[in-house]
Enzyme design. Structure first.
Site, mmCIF file in Angstrom:
data_model
loop_
_atom_site.group_PDB
_atom_site.id
_atom_site.type_symbol
_atom_site.label_atom_id
_atom_site.label_comp_id
_atom_site.label_asym_id
_atom_site.label_seq_id
_atom_site.Cartn_x
_atom_site.Cartn_y
_atom_site.Cartn_z
ATOM 1 N N ASP A 1 0.877 -1.156 -0.051
ATOM 2 C CA ASP A 1 0.073 0.022 0.058
ATOM 3 C C ASP A 1 0.906 1.433 0.230
ATOM 4 O O ASP A 1 0.665 2.285 0.674
ATOM 5 C CB ASP A 1 -0.911 0.146 1.466
ATOM 6 C CG ASP A 1 -1.929 -1.171 1.192
ATOM 7 O OD1 ASP A 1 -1.981 -1.809 0.072
ATOM 8 O OD2 ASP A 1 -2.822 -1.238 2.139
ATOM 9 N N ASP B 1 -0.691 -4.497 -3.845
ATOM 10 C CA ASP B 1 -1.709 -3.451 -4.038
ATOM 11 C C ASP B 1 -0.876 -2.014 -3.904
ATOM 12 O O ASP B 1 -1.399 -0.865 -3.115
ATOM 13 C CB ASP B 1 -2.866 -3.536 -2.992
ATOM 14 C CG ASP B 1 -3.454 -4.900 -3.100
ATOM 15 O OD1 ASP B 1 -3.181 -5.325 -4.184
ATOM 16 O OD2 ASP B 1 -3.984 -5.350 -2.235
#
Length: 423
Positions: A226, A247
């Site tokens: 992230d 991600d």
């Protein structure tokens, strides 16, 4: 006659005494003069010694050297700030450094000093250095331009995680919540230890951007899981470097990435299992105008990664004219383990090259799209983010940035088909 001789003798005696006294006085005067000359010469010796002599305090010499060095550094910084103010056409300038030459030693304090909802743009010029602090550009601090001295030289670092800060969004090292924010030539790092695969609470955001009409030119963003929370609003990233594992570009913004280097630091599995993902887009409904578009970029690094996972059921991600290295998994895309999302996501590729590019739809997930020029065109310039008015052309030359393995990468302000950012 005897009286005359006695008078002569007395006269002769007095003359001899006077002569002896004169000789003694002359000798004394000469000695005094010699002594004065000697003392004068010794005094001049002490007064005229160079600063480096053993009679000068080493501490005083070192202090003078430090002051001279600082004056030179401050003069250099003043010239750079003046140049930046001219390039940005800025009338209000705040400066930040660690040398004591600037208005502030803390970036957050400089941000706090920006006028609320100012009509004019404020330039914050940040000198080279590592600034260990969390920074929030609050929503009332609109119209800020943040200028660093190169993304290898000016860095903001912190080490929060979702666990330590109370949530993924609040773990950000730098959070931009204000509209009309622009950053040039800075890096943002979250230095928290990489999260264990499948572990909870290890997410560590470097940059969170939620303000509308934000642009980033030649900036670097470093973390693992992230890294870049591209949360909401319309954003432009040009010539930037984004490093992460899982991600590591996620959110529900409408953003255009031009000529950027996307570098995976995911662990490589011995059996070739996918261990990371570049994007996780969160579009939740067809009514939302959001999505990530990557044009003229390059995807490199370690491990095996998806180009994107369907965080939202209508996730929208396009890679166009981008170099895809072998780090990209053959399947390309992931439905977040929800087959129903295969019917609603928009995952597309157009004119990509490299060993990780699709060799035909059979290699990719069945719901991924190989776009033609007409389909790809809406994603490929600043009109995708309505940026014709607010996404101003970059004012500065490209800067040097560093790759995952420590190698230097030069990213040009321009890009050509399939070649931008390639090493």
């Amino acid at each position: 006659m005897r009286r005359l001789l006695r008078r002569t003798a007395r006269s002769t005696g007095r003359a001899g005494a006077n002569k002896a006294a004169l000789v003694l006085w002359a000798a004394s005067a000469i000695c005094s003069a010699l002594l004065a000359v000697l003392l004068a010469s010794r005094s001049s010796f002490y007064l005229q010694q160079p600063a480096s002599s053993p009679y000068t305090s080493p501490g005083a010499e070192a202090e003078e050297g430090r002051h001279h060095h600082r004056r030179r550094a401050c003069d250099d910084q003043a010239r750079w700030v003046a140049k930046m103010a001219s390039l940005h056409n800025a009338t209000l300038v705040l400066t930040v450094d660690r040398k004591g030459c600037a208005n502030f030693t803390s970036l957050q304090k400089a941000v706090d000093a920006v006028s609320d909802y100012a009509a004019a743009r404020t330039l914050i010029a940040v000198d080279a250095g590592v600034y260990a602090e969390k920074v929030v550009v609050w929503s009332n601090k609109t119209g800020v331009t943040l200028q660093g001295r190169g993304n290898l030289n000016t860095t903001v670092v912190w080490n929060d995680t979702a666990n330590s800060s109370g949530g993924t969004f609040s773990s950000a090292t730098v959070a931009v919540l204000a509209a009309n924010f622009v950053a040039y030539n800075v890096s943002v790092q979250n230095t928290a230890a990489p999260a264990d695969p499948g572990g909870a609470g290890g997410q560590a955001v470097a940059l969170r951007v939620a303000g509308d009409q934000a642009a980033f030119y030649w900036c670097g963003f470093y973390s693992s899981q992230d890294t870049l929370l591209d949360e909401q609003g319309r954003h432009l990233f040009r010539g930037c470097y984004v490093e992460g594992s899982i991600d590591f570009i996620f959110g529900n913004a409408r953003s255009l990435y031009l000529g950027c280097t996307i570098s995976s630091v995911a662990n490589a599995a011995a059996d070739g299992t996918v261990t990371g993902s570049v994007t996780a887009h969160g579009r939740a409904s067809p009514a939302e105008r959001t999505g990530f578009a990557f044009v003229g970029c390059t995807v490199v690094g370690t491990g095996q990664v998806w180009l994107g996972r369907a965080w939202g059921p209508y996730a929208t991600v396009v890679f166009a004219r981008t170099y895809l290295s072998a780090v990209v998994a053959p399947g390309g895309w992931n439905d977040w383990n929800d087959p129903a999302r295969q019917q609603s996501v928009f995952f597309g590729e157009y004119d990509c090259t490299g060993p990780g590019a699709s060799g035909g739809t059979a290699q990719r997930a069945a719901y991924a799209r190989q776009l033609d020029q007409r389909q790809a065109a809406p994603f490929m310039d600043v009109s995708y983010i309505d940026g014709n008015q607010w996404a101003v052309p970059p004012l500065l030359p490209p800067m040097q940035m560093q790759g995952a393995a420590g190698e230097d990468i030069i990213i040009s302000a321009e890009f050509s088909h399939g070649q931008a950012g390639s090493m």
